[in-house]
Design a protein around this motif. Structure first.
Motif, mmCIF file in Angstrom:
data_model
loop_
_atom_site.group_PDB
_atom_site.id
_atom_site.type_symbol
_atom_site.label_atom_id
_atom_site.label_comp_id
_atom_site.label_asym_id
_atom_site.label_seq_id
_atom_site.Cartn_x
_atom_site.Cartn_y
_atom_site.Cartn_z
ATOM 1 N N UNK A 73 0.796 -1.213 0.000
ATOM 2 C CA UNK A 73 0.000 0.000 0.000
ATOM 3 C C UNK A 73 0.831 1.268 0.000
ATOM 4 N N UNK A 74 2.153 1.147 -0.041
ATOM 5 C CA UNK A 74 3.028 2.316 0.021
ATOM 6 C C UNK A 74 3.853 2.524 -1.244
ATOM 7 N N UNK A 75 3.591 1.765 -2.304
ATOM 8 C CA UNK A 75 4.286 1.995 -3.568
ATOM 9 C C UNK A 75 3.626 3.153 -4.310
ATOM 10 N N UNK A 76 4.400 3.793 -5.167
ATOM 11 C CA UNK A 76 3.861 4.773 -6.113
ATOM 12 C C UNK A 76 4.682 4.632 -7.376
ATOM 13 N N UNK A 77 4.099 4.034 -8.392
ATOM 14 C CA UNK A 77 4.808 3.722 -9.631
ATOM 15 C C UNK A 77 4.633 4.864 -10.621
ATOM 16 N N UNK A 78 5.660 5.686 -10.758
ATOM 17 C CA UNK A 78 5.665 6.762 -11.745
ATOM 18 C C UNK A 78 6.150 6.157 -13.061
ATOM 19 N N UNK A 79 5.397 6.367 -14.131
ATOM 20 C CA UNK A 79 5.606 5.642 -15.387
ATOM 21 C C UNK A 79 5.829 6.587 -16.549
ATOM 22 N N UNK A 80 6.827 6.248 -17.393
ATOM 23 C CA UNK A 80 7.027 6.890 -18.678
ATOM 24 C C UNK A 80 7.126 5.817 -19.760
ATOM 25 N N UNK A 81 6.627 6.137 -20.956
ATOM 26 C CA UNK A 81 6.671 5.226 -22.090
ATOM 27 C C UNK A 81 7.217 5.957 -23.313
ATOM 28 N N UNK A 82 8.005 5.238 -24.108
ATOM 29 C CA UNK A 82 8.545 5.753 -25.359
ATOM 30 C C UNK A 82 8.366 4.690 -26.431
ATOM 31 N N UNK A 83 8.137 5.117 -27.661
ATOM 32 C CA UNK A 83 8.145 4.193 -28.791
ATOM 33 C C UNK A 83 9.571 3.661 -28.932
ATOM 34 N N UNK A 84 9.753 2.361 -28.764
ATOM 35 C CA UNK A 84 11.103 1.797 -28.757
ATOM 36 C C UNK A 84 11.801 1.952 -30.104
ATOM 37 N N UNK A 85 11.032 2.014 -31.187
ATOM 38 C CA UNK A 85 11.616 2.135 -32.519
ATOM 39 C C UNK A 85 11.861 3.584 -32.931
ATOM 40 N N UNK A 86 11.210 4.502 -32.256
ATOM 41 C CA UNK A 86 11.344 5.930 -32.565
ATOM 42 C C UNK A 86 11.134 6.699 -31.259
ATOM 43 N N UNK A 87 12.139 6.725 -30.380
ATOM 44 C CA UNK A 87 11.924 7.205 -29.012
ATOM 45 C C UNK A 87 11.608 8.682 -28.878
ATOM 46 N N UNK A 173 17.857 14.107 -20.176
ATOM 47 C CA UNK A 173 16.810 14.789 -19.400
ATOM 48 C C UNK A 173 15.833 15.583 -20.252
ATOM 49 N N UNK A 174 16.293 16.077 -21.397
ATOM 50 C CA UNK A 174 15.385 16.828 -22.272
ATOM 51 C C UNK A 174 14.331 15.925 -22.905
ATOM 52 N N UNK A 175 14.551 14.623 -22.877
ATOM 53 C CA UNK A 175 13.602 13.679 -23.473
ATOM 54 C C UNK A 175 12.500 13.263 -22.503
ATOM 55 N N UNK A 176 12.542 13.733 -21.254
ATOM 56 C CA UNK A 176 11.625 13.242 -20.227
ATOM 57 C C UNK A 176 10.392 14.134 -20.119
ATOM 58 N N UNK A 177 9.221 13.636 -20.512
ATOM 59 C CA UNK A 177 7.981 14.400 -20.372
ATOM 60 C C UNK A 177 7.386 14.172 -18.981
ATOM 61 N N UNK A 178 6.277 14.835 -18.643
ATOM 62 C CA UNK A 178 5.561 14.522 -17.405
ATOM 63 C C UNK A 178 5.119 13.063 -17.385
ATOM 64 N N UNK A 179 5.076 12.497 -16.202
ATOM 65 C CA UNK A 179 4.782 11.070 -16.032
ATOM 66 C C UNK A 179 3.400 10.853 -15.427
#
Length: 274
Positions: A73-87, A173-179
């Protein structure tokens, strides 16, 4: 008695760690983990427990089913996704919210890219406490609140961990959008204020199905609105081979906007011979 003061001693010490098992680590090979009911162990592709304050990353094939579990009950999974073929194509949280007219994550919600395609679909959710509004924590914010936000410190920030995970895939770091954040909820009040609603409790899961080959980055750190001292429990991850959504899948036609995004995705895949 071995010592690490010499090269030979350091080598012997390192080799002595072979076979060590701890509570938070990847299981390699993944098929040795306990599979979900109805899933063959040979179909498992990722099995890991991420410590509180830790991070992980993986490249997943299209049609992979990804299960995240919060055992305490104490996890918080912050997630980002990228197209693996065109990140350069990546998760766009703003479009995920506004295009589908829904600020709250739940079953059948499509996670949209900045190219109006579906990177993954939320296909199962037992808890309903998630957030698409706040993003993850920052080094400066954690330093002000907890005294430290560095990735190796006692209270790592999510953005710092995402930076480390991204570098493993040639991203900066410039590639990281909001999660997005799973397992710790936020609601919007009548005056527009954000209310932290916390966890639904121990044992809840969410499951995503990847609709494109994706790079997955996960930081398991406290939600930035969590009022407690730095509190972060383990996060369990399990992934297995499955099939992507098709036009007869319920999420494909969950909303007219989602259907258009799935059609965009299918058009992209057809053009690429996928």
């Amino acid at each position: 008695m071995s010592t690490t003061a010499t090269t030979y001693g350091a080598r012997d010490h390192a080799r002595a760690q072979a076979g060590t098992v701890v509570d938070t680590m990847p299981i390699i090979p993944a098929h040795t983990a306990e599979p979900p009911a109805g899933v063959a162990a040979t179909n498992l592709t990722w099995a890991e427990t991420v410590a509180g304050g830790g991070y992980t990353h993986r490249v997943l094939a299209r049609g992979t089913r990804l299960r995240l579990t919060d055992p305490t009950g104490d996890a918080c999974a912050h997630l980002l996704l990228f197209n693996a073929d065109a990140p350069w194509e990546r998760l766009n949280v703003a479009d995920t919210v506004k295009v589908q007219w829904n600020a709250y994550l739940g079953e059948s919600v499509a996670l949209l890219s900045d190219q109006a395609r579906v990177l993954a679909t939320l296909v199962a959710d037992s808890g309903g406490r998630h957030d698409a509004l706040c993003g993850t924590s920052t080094v400066d914010g954690n330093a002000e609140r907890y005294g430290d936000g560095s990735p190796q410190g006692p209270s790592p920030a999510g953005l710092a961990l995402f930076t480390l995970a991204a570098a493993k895939h040639g991203l900066t770091p410039r590639d990281l959008p909001p999660s997005l954040s799973f397992f710790q909820g936020v609601r919007v009040g009548g005056a527009g204020e954000l209310e932290f609603t916390g966890s639904a409790g121990a044992g809840h899961t969410v499951e995503l199905r990847t609709e494109l080959p994706v790079v997955v980055l996960i930081a398991n750190v406290p939600h930035p609105l969590d009022p407690r001292e730095y509190t972060s429990g383990p996060l369990q991850i399990l992934a297995w081979r499955d099939r992507p959504s098709t036009p007869d899948s319920p999420e494909w036609t969950h909303t007219p906007e989602a259907q258009r995004a799935f059609e965009n995705t299918a058009d992209y895949l057809t053009a690429r011979g996928l």
